[in-house]
Design an enzyme around this catalytic site. Structure first.
Site, mmCIF file in Angstrom:
data_model
loop_
_atom_site.group_PDB
_atom_site.id
_atom_site.type_symbol
_atom_site.label_atom_id
_atom_site.label_comp_id
_atom_site.label_asym_id
_atom_site.label_seq_id
_atom_site.Cartn_x
_atom_site.Cartn_y
_atom_site.Cartn_z
ATOM 1 N N GLY A 153 6.007 4.970 5.634
ATOM 2 C CA GLY A 153 7.334 4.616 6.110
ATOM 3 C C GLY A 153 7.485 3.176 6.540
ATOM 4 O O GLY A 153 8.578 2.764 6.936
ATOM 5 N N GLY A 175 6.762 0.370 4.594
ATOM 6 C CA GLY A 175 6.973 -0.569 3.488
ATOM 7 C C GLY A 175 8.344 -1.229 3.577
ATOM 8 O O GLY A 175 9.303 -0.617 4.054
ATOM 9 N N CYS A 231 10.998 0.619 1.863
ATOM 10 C CA CYS A 231 10.791 2.060 2.036
ATOM 11 C C CYS A 231 11.909 2.705 2.867
ATOM 12 O O CYS A 231 12.270 2.184 3.921
ATOM 13 C CB CYS A 231 9.447 2.234 2.734
ATOM 14 S SG CYS A 231 9.123 3.889 3.241
ATOM 15 N N ASP A 282 -1.637 -0.285 4.900
ATOM 16 C CA ASP A 282 -0.674 -0.514 3.801
ATOM 17 C C ASP A 282 0.755 -0.254 4.266
ATOM 18 O O ASP A 282 1.096 0.866 4.642
ATOM 19 C CB ASP A 282 -1.058 0.445 2.655
ATOM 20 C CG ASP A 282 -0.002 0.521 1.565
ATOM 21 O OD1 ASP A 282 0.704 -0.477 1.344
ATOM 22 O OD2 ASP A 282 0.095 1.598 0.930
ATOM 23 N N GLY A 308 2.817 -5.442 -0.626
ATOM 24 C CA GLY A 308 3.744 -5.349 -1.745
ATOM 25 C C GLY A 308 4.686 -6.532 -1.755
ATOM 26 O O GLY A 308 4.591 -7.412 -2.608
ATOM 27 N N GLY A 324 10.948 -0.351 -4.819
ATOM 28 C CA GLY A 324 9.978 0.640 -4.367
ATOM 29 C C GLY A 324 9.567 1.580 -5.491
ATOM 30 O O GLY A 324 10.345 1.808 -6.429
ATOM 31 N N GLY A 337 9.315 4.585 -5.106
ATOM 32 C CA GLY A 337 10.114 5.798 -4.917
ATOM 33 C C GLY A 337 11.585 5.577 -5.236
ATOM 34 O O GLY A 337 12.419 6.447 -4.974
ATOM 35 N N ARG A 378 10.510 11.092 -19.429
ATOM 36 C CA ARG A 378 9.499 12.010 -19.932
ATOM 37 C C ARG A 378 9.772 13.459 -19.517
ATOM 38 O O ARG A 378 9.703 14.359 -20.320
ATOM 39 C CB ARG A 378 8.156 11.592 -19.355
ATOM 40 C CG ARG A 378 7.087 11.554 -20.367
ATOM 41 C CD ARG A 378 5.916 10.910 -19.719
ATOM 42 N NE ARG A 378 4.776 11.014 -20.589
ATOM 43 C CZ ARG A 378 3.549 10.748 -20.181
ATOM 44 N NH1 ARG A 378 3.338 10.379 -18.955
ATOM 45 N NH2 ARG A 378 2.549 10.847 -21.006
ATOM 46 N N GLU A 410 13.133 7.360 -2.307
ATOM 47 C CA GLU A 410 12.414 6.999 -1.083
ATOM 48 C C GLU A 410 12.239 5.481 -0.987
ATOM 49 O O GLU A 410 11.521 4.981 -0.122
ATOM 50 C CB GLU A 410 11.034 7.670 -1.036
ATOM 51 C CG GLU A 410 11.086 9.135 -0.703
ATOM 52 C CD GLU A 410 9.708 9.730 -0.435
ATOM 53 O OE1 GLU A 410 8.945 9.177 0.364
ATOM 54 O OE2 GLU A 410 9.395 10.765 -1.064
ATOM 55 N N GLU A 466 10.898 -15.378 23.308
ATOM 56 C CA GLU A 466 10.342 -16.622 23.837
ATOM 57 C C GLU A 466 9.373 -17.254 22.830
ATOM 58 O O GLU A 466 9.245 -18.474 22.760
ATOM 59 C CB GLU A 466 9.592 -16.301 25.136
ATOM 60 C CG GLU A 466 9.214 -17.500 25.961
ATOM 61 C CD GLU A 466 8.444 -17.058 27.200
ATOM 62 O OE1 GLU A 466 8.867 -17.407 28.302
ATOM 63 O OE2 GLU A 466 7.429 -16.337 27.054
HETATM 64 P P1 IMP Z 1 5.335 -3.837 1.765
HETATM 65 O O1 IMP Z 1 4.099 -4.641 1.673
HETATM 66 O O2 IMP Z 1 5.919 -3.821 3.141
HETATM 67 O O3 IMP Z 1 6.371 -4.273 0.771
HETATM 68 O O4 IMP Z 1 4.945 -2.324 1.454
HETATM 69 C C1 IMP Z 1 4.305 -1.948 0.273
HETATM 70 C C2 IMP Z 1 3.905 -0.497 0.361
HETATM 71 O O5 IMP Z 1 5.053 0.338 0.475
HETATM 72 C C3 IMP Z 1 3.203 0.035 -0.866
HETATM 73 O O6 IMP Z 1 1.859 -0.320 -0.944
HETATM 74 C C4 IMP Z 1 3.411 1.549 -0.710
HETATM 75 O O7 IMP Z 1 2.477 2.119 0.162
HETATM 76 C C5 IMP Z 1 4.777 1.629 -0.074
HETATM 77 N N1 IMP Z 1 5.841 1.925 -1.053
HETATM 78 C C6 IMP Z 1 5.987 1.479 -2.304
HETATM 79 N N2 IMP Z 1 7.126 1.941 -2.847
HETATM 80 C C7 IMP Z 1 7.703 2.701 -1.925
HETATM 81 C C8 IMP Z 1 8.903 3.485 -1.900
HETATM 82 O O8 IMP Z 1 9.697 3.498 -2.839
HETATM 83 N N3 IMP Z 1 9.135 4.182 -0.750
HETATM 84 C C9 IMP Z 1 8.296 4.160 0.315
HETATM 85 N N4 IMP Z 1 7.178 3.425 0.346
HETATM 86 C C10 IMP Z 1 6.888 2.709 -0.768
#
Ligand code: IMP
Length: 518
Positions: A336, A338, A341, A380, A403, A429, A431, A442, A450, A506
């Protein structure tokens, strides 16, 4: 019902209180290397020289990102939200980018037409094609060599044997000896060595081969066995990469390290393909990794392959233990956090990155004490600055995955976009529906999203950005009197403080009216 009394904390809420910096503690003495996977009885775990990996996302990690990161000591993780063949191709492209002795050569026969050779050059990206009387699995005798690009004015039905440069096979040491004795012009030397190949059982070392490449300005040296069959080749471009990027992280074949993401659905076919393509480590990707699907995927890989496995993502101590007991060689944590995200909003699941890191690091340390096995942790989500990384490492992470940070770089897959005079890249993302398009095509799946699609400001090349980032981490470590990551953790014990809202304000620029650049 009992509620956890933790308040979820983010990394941005903490500040370091410096410890004594000893004299002589310069930033170049600080070691930023980090274990990526646990040590085993039969082999040592993987180690990176910089504690960063790029997120396994369509908008972050393709071959260019992976190569650029490995050259700086980090590692890319190729995304699995694509067809298996495409992911394997990306891994092969990273593995092809650099080597020592190259033994997986693309070869042709004397009767192969130049059109076919030309197609091979464009599909594989290799420019130097040996002509042999065998095939890729068993080369046979080296007869000659074709260097691309092939002139377009040549009839494409011309056969390789009519176009190739032929070799006279002689022991390389004899040729080198003669050339050193002669006082030949440089041009003659180039021709002379290129016209011969090393002959004899291949006891030449990479250092010796590299010395010859340098001394005689060679682009490559083919090495053959006593019977004239092709053994491998050594290329000058690989030596140059070695000189230009001394911090590169490499496999035993001197190729760049690269990770491959897999999912918990098609792993039975995806894992063999990415391992065959050369992946050094498998990341099992899941937004919630505390599941029996994850356990089954870990077990499948452990039962069938020797490759190390990173499992995740999890945010609790019990989930950490579950993954480790299922066989994970490292654990990735975060949910949660990201930047793109929306999981917390959509599902209500998640935890602040600092709390998740801290809680799992505690569980890892207990496990270490009990069993003697140290499980590396990758933090992560929501990490994009030197101070975020330093806090995560101080709290017990061994490495971070990023990311957004890498999405802003030149080497991320999306095209550069200009908007009102500024340069951007798209970042979406895994998700988001955009990332899931390949799946929908597919399987016709539709799920709620997400993640979102966003723009991020363009920040230039990975090497420049990582130099700046590691300088900041080193500066924090200097202030903490810490020589390496483990030491930073020890030195930060009792020296990391939660900051209040106003203390945070500050710490930013305040009470001034005009901020001048430079
Ligand atoms: P960031 O470095 O803050 O941009 O976060 C990257 C991380 O977000 C990735 O390595 C994943 O663990 C997570 N992430 C990637 N895509 C999604 C998404 O669509 N939803 C929620 N988490 C994501």
């Amino acid at each position: 019902m009992e509620l956890t009394d933790h308040i979820s904390r983010t990394l941005a809420e903490f500040r370091f209180i410096p410890r004594l910096t000893p004299t002589g503690m310069t930033s170049d003495r600080i070691d930023l290397s980090a274990k990526l996977t646990k040590d085993k009885d039969e082999y040592e775990g993987l180690t990176l020289k910089l504690p960063v990996v790029s997120a396994a996302m369509q908008s972050v990690t393709g071959p260019d990102m992976s190569v650029a990161l490995a050259q700086q000591g980090g590692m890319g993780v190729i995304f699995c939200s694509q067809n298996i063949e495409d992911e394997a191709k990306m891994i092969k492209a990273v593995k092809r980018a650099r080597a020592g002795f190259v033994s997986n050569l693309e070869v042709v026969n004397p009767t192969t037409t130049l059109r076919e050779v030309s197609d091979m050059i464009s599909s594989t990206g290799y420019n130097t094609i040996p002509v042999v009387d065998g095939n890729k699995d068993k080369y046979g005798r080296l007869l000659g060599l074709i260097e691309g690009p092939i002139p377009i004015n040549l009839p494409s039905s011309v056969k390789s044997e009519e176009f190739m440069r032929k070799f006279i096979q002689r022991p390389l040491e004899d040729i080198v000896h003669e050339l050193r004795a002669e006082n030949s012009e440089d041009q003659d030397i180039i021709r002379a060595v290129n016209d011969y190949v090393y002959h004899g059982e291949s006891n030449i070392t990479l250092d010796e081969a590299n010395e010859i490449l340098e001394e005689f300005y060679q682009k490559f040296i083919p090495i053959v066995n006593k019977d004239g069959t092709l053994k491998f080749m050594v290329f000058h471009k690989d030596l140059k990469a070695h000189q230009d990027f001394p911090d590169s992280v490499l496999d035993p074949g001197k190729r760049y390290l690269v990770g491959a993401a897999v999912n918990t659905h098609d792993y039975e076919t995806r894992v063999p393909a990415v391992v065959e393509a050369g992946a050094d480590v498998i990341f099992i990707d899941s937004s919630d990794g505390y599941s029996e699907y994850m356990r089954d995927t870990i077990r499948f890989i452990k039962d069938n392959f020797k490759v190390p496995v990173v499992a995740g993502n999890v945010i609790s101590d019990e989930a950490f233990l579950y993954l480790v007991e299922s066989g994970a060689d490292a654990v990735k944590l975060g949910m949660g956090g990201g930047s793109i995200c929306i999981t917390q909003e959509q599902k209500g699941t998640g935890r602040g990155q600092a709390t998740a890191t801290f809680v799992i690091a505690e569980a890892r340390d207990k496990y270490h004490k009990k069993t003697g096995t140290y499980i590396p942790l990758i933090s992560d989500g929501g990490i994009a600055t030197g101070k975020d990384i330093s806090v995560a490492l101080a709290m017990g992470a061994d490495l971070v995955m990023m990311g957004k940070y890498f999405a802003t770089c030149h080497e991320s897959p999306p095209e550069l976009i200009e908007r009102e005079g500024n340069m951007y890249k798209e970042y979406w993302g895994e998700g988001s529906s955009r990332a899931k398009e390949w799946l929908n095509k597919r399987y016709g799946q539709t799920e709620f999203e997400e993640g979102v699609v966003a723009y991020v400001p363009y920040a230039g090349h990975v090497d420049k950005n990582l130099k700046d980032l590691s300088a900041k981490i080193r500066a924090t470590m200097t202030s903490m009197g810490a020589l390496n990551i483990q030491h930073l953790r020890e030195q930060s014990n009792g020296s990391l403080e939660l900051i209040s809202e106003s203390s945070r304000d500050e710490g930013k620029v305040h009470d001034v009216t005009e901020i001048k650049q430079g």
